[in-house]
Write a protein that holds these residues in place. Structure first.
Motif: not given
Length: 431
Positions: A124-134, A146-157, A177-182
């Motif tokens: 939770l509330d941790r900056d996450l990247g994505l990796a694997g194989r295509l 992708v080793d940069r902040p891309l996703l985040r699973v936000p906690q409820l306040a 379910t992580p968010i990655w944009g609007l």
């Protein structure tokens, strides 16, 4: 049990571990990174579909996230036994579902499935990247990281859940379910993005195996920098130590047994896959090594009869905030050396003869060691050890390094222990 002699602490080994952890966000990257280290040392990659020769030298095979490597000494006949350092490359995390693009209430999100047994709150509330194989249309595959902040699973306040500090309960489907944009999710958007990051056209990607990882780098911790905090220590710490031990063994000209590193995928979900410890891969590699050296079925039986495996996986250091959860007479500590893991119900494969083998290796290496046994009031985990023993009929011993926060997105171990483990494994492989 410990010895009085200790191997001198080599900070360079632990520095290398930190680099390995950062470079290996997935089992596929871990196997590829280990393969690169072996190739630099002269090991040769073999194809499983081609004939193998039985000459002296180092060899390895990679299948997905699994790597098996071995070194054939000059004097090794077909009946020579194996000394196997076993480990696993996978770690609990959040993995991308087949239809990944989702969202709710104006947020774009990525659909994920839980792999293994992750500590959910640690993601939770941790900056996450994505990796694997295509997997590409032409049958090849491409690693992506992708080793940069891309996703985040936000906690409820806390204002919206006043009782959260009395007990956090997470719904695995709804709350992870992580968010990655609007905006509104668009089908194919995530894979198109990752294809672009990998330098391939989106239409060439026909399959994928993707997972999240924390982008916070591993680091030394503590006033004296005597601890290490980082991701995936369970169990890349053992993989890294196994590579170092195999490379050291390959420099010895007097080996009588064949040293092997077996780093498997899928340990965290039971090992019952083609690249897991309960699959046929290790047995086929060992068999082909015997037969490539001119061996017969009898030679194979003799080789297996003398073979020993050290199954190296992390274990639990005593937790200062929860000491009652541990067996009171067995309390391993960081920087006390590797642990010998025992369970009479065979959740670990260690028995008396195996204990003697491990103790002898530590004594030769000048490495202290400790015992780990679970409290009778707590269920005991397991490893590839019992699987390896049962599937191949070989003596197997469960060992490892004591850590805190096992299965967290970020775990903690002693800074000395990775080097001590590598020394013990080296002594074992060169026995």
């Amino acid at each position: 049990m410990t010895t009085n002699a200790t191997a001198p602490f080599d900070r360079a080994h632990t520095d290398g571990l930190l680099s390995f952890l950062a470079s290996a966000p997935t089992p596929y990257h871990a196997a590829a990174s280990a393969a690169e280290s072996l190739e630099r040392a002269g090991f040769r990659r073999l194809s499983e579909t081609e004939a193998w020769d039985g000459g002296a030298g180092g060899r390895f095979v990679v299948r997905g996230g699994t790597l098996i490597a071995w070194y054939v000494p000059e004097a090794a006949g077909p009946e020579a036994s194996f000394r196997i350092a076993g480990a696993h490359t996978d770690s609990p995390n959040l993995r991308v579902k087949p239809i990944p693009d989702t969202g709710s209430s104006g947020w774009r999100q990525v659909a994920v499935e839980l792999y293994g047994g992750p500590l959910l709150n640690s993601w939770l509330d941790r900056d996450l990247g994505l990796a694997g194989r295509l997997s590409l249309r032409d049958g090849s595959s491409r690693l992506v990281h992708v080793d940069r902040p891309l996703l985040r699973v936000p906690q409820l306040a806390i204002h919206l859940d006043r009782q959260v500090n009395e007990g956090l309960k997470l719904d695995k489907q709804q709350h992870m379910t992580p968010i990655w944009g609007l905006g509104k999710p668009s089908e194919g958007e995530l894979i198109a993005f990752l294809a672009e990051e990998s330098g391939v056209r989106p239409g060439e990607v026909t399959g994928w195996d993707l997972m999240t990882h924390s982008v916070e780098p591993p680091a030394y911790l503590g006033r004296e920098r005597e601890l290490v905090a980082g991701p995936r220590m369970d169990n890349l710490l053992s993989v890294h130590a196994g590579v170092a031990a195999l490379l050291a063994a390959a420099e010895r000209a007097d080996l009588g047994a064949v040293p092997v590193l077996a780093a498997f995928d899928h340990e965290e979900n039971g090992s019952q896959t083609d690249t897991g410890a309960d699959g046929p891969l290790l047995g086929r590699v060992l068999d082909r090594s015997v037969y490539a050296r001119g061996g017969t079925h009898e030679d194979r039986a003799r080789a297996y009869a003398g073979t020993v495996c050290l199954s190296s996986d992390t274990g639990h250091a005593v937790h200062p905030n929860y000491p009652e959860r541990h067996e009171p007479g067995h309390r391993p500590m960081p920087n006390g050396g590797p642990i010998l893991k025992t369970n009479v119900n065979q959740r670990y494969a260690t028995e008396g003869p195996g204990r003697a083998i491990f103790a002898g290796a530590c004594e030769r290496a000048g490495v202290p060691w400790q015992h780990f046994v679970s409290s009778n009031a707590m269920p005991c985990g397991t490893t590839i050890g019992p699987i390896t023993a049962a599937r191949h009929g070989i003596t197997t011993v469960d060992i490892g390094v004591p850590i805190l926060s096992m299965h967290s997105a970020r775990e903690l171990c002693g800074a000395d222990d990775p080097y001590l483990l590598a020394n013990a494994l080296t002594a074992f492989l060169t026995d």
